[in-house]
Design a protein around this motif. Sequence first.
Motif, PDB file in Angstrom:
ATOM      1  N   PHE A  42       0.856  -1.192   0.000  1.00  0.00           N
ATOM      2  CA  PHE A  42       0.000   0.000   0.000  1.00  0.00           C
ATOM      3  C   PHE A  42       0.892   1.242   0.000  1.00  0.00           C
ATOM      4  N   ASP A  43       0.516   2.205  -0.803  1.00  0.00           N
ATOM      5  CA  ASP A  43       1.343   3.397  -0.963  1.00  0.00           C
ATOM      6  C   ASP A  43       1.414   4.246   0.297  1.00  0.00           C
ATOM      7  N   SER A  44       0.351   4.206   1.110  1.00  0.00           N
ATOM      8  CA  SER A  44       0.296   5.080   2.283  1.00  0.00           C
ATOM      9  C   SER A  44      -0.717   4.542   3.281  1.00  0.00           C
ATOM     10  N   ARG A  45      -0.724   5.144   4.443  1.00  0.00           N
ATOM     11  CA  ARG A  45      -1.732   4.822   5.460  1.00  0.00           C
ATOM     12  C   ARG A  45      -3.124   5.069   4.912  1.00  0.00           C
ATOM     13  N   GLU A  46      -3.295   6.185   4.201  1.00  0.00           N
ATOM     14  CA  GLU A  46      -4.608   6.527   3.657  1.00  0.00           C
ATOM     15  C   GLU A  46      -5.056   5.518   2.600  1.00  0.00           C
ATOM     16  N   ASP A  47      -4.122   5.038   1.805  1.00  0.00           N
ATOM     17  CA  ASP A  47      -4.440   4.029   0.788  1.00  0.00           C
ATOM     18  C   ASP A  47      -4.941   2.755   1.455  1.00  0.00           C
TER      19      ASP A  47
END
Length: 217
Positions: free
Chosen positions: A69-74
């Motif tokens: 996953f690219d980020s926490r938000e993703d």
Amino acid sequence: MPPKPSTRARAGGGTKKAAAAADTKSTRTRGRILDAAAKVLSKKGYAGMRLGDVAAEAEIQAPAIYYYFDSREDLIEEVMWVGLAQMRAHLTQALDAATELDPMARIMVAVEAHLRHELELSDYATASIRNAGQIPDSIRERADREAIEYGEVWRGLIKAAIDEGQVNPELEPYVAQMLAMGALNWAAEWWSPRRGSLDSVVVMAQTFVRNGLNRQD
């Protein structure tokens, strides 16, 4: 006797098997991360979710999450969408098994399916419901589309009950739907096994929704 495969062919076959095994392992790890994120998000909420907690739950190193996953938000976006998509699939399956029931009885099936999936069967559903009002607009679009689809199922149930003359004509259908769904969703905020059995909550919720919708003659 057929010729033996060449060394290159055997090596190629081994490479494909190794790639397939690696892909399966990667898929399992990604799923474990999502499961862990759903559990953490359902308990700690959007603001309190930390990737370190997710990694600990998934039993991996935190930096490994960024491979999937690219980020926490993703990651949160995926959990929110999966929660609603699974809930709609669960509800649809329950209703498909109850096609012989009258419209009000099918609404009661929907009440039970919603509550059991939300409170007992899926951390994803709990996470999606509890955090619907917390996540930023930048990551809510996909979940919002799924929520609309889920609402359409309930809209169809209530319309069928109205057409059958089972709903109080003084009720505005959309408001009645949102009040019923709001009450069911709020259970994620207050219910725990310490507050009584889920079976009793389901029965009381069915009574609450039925009496709220029923035609008063």
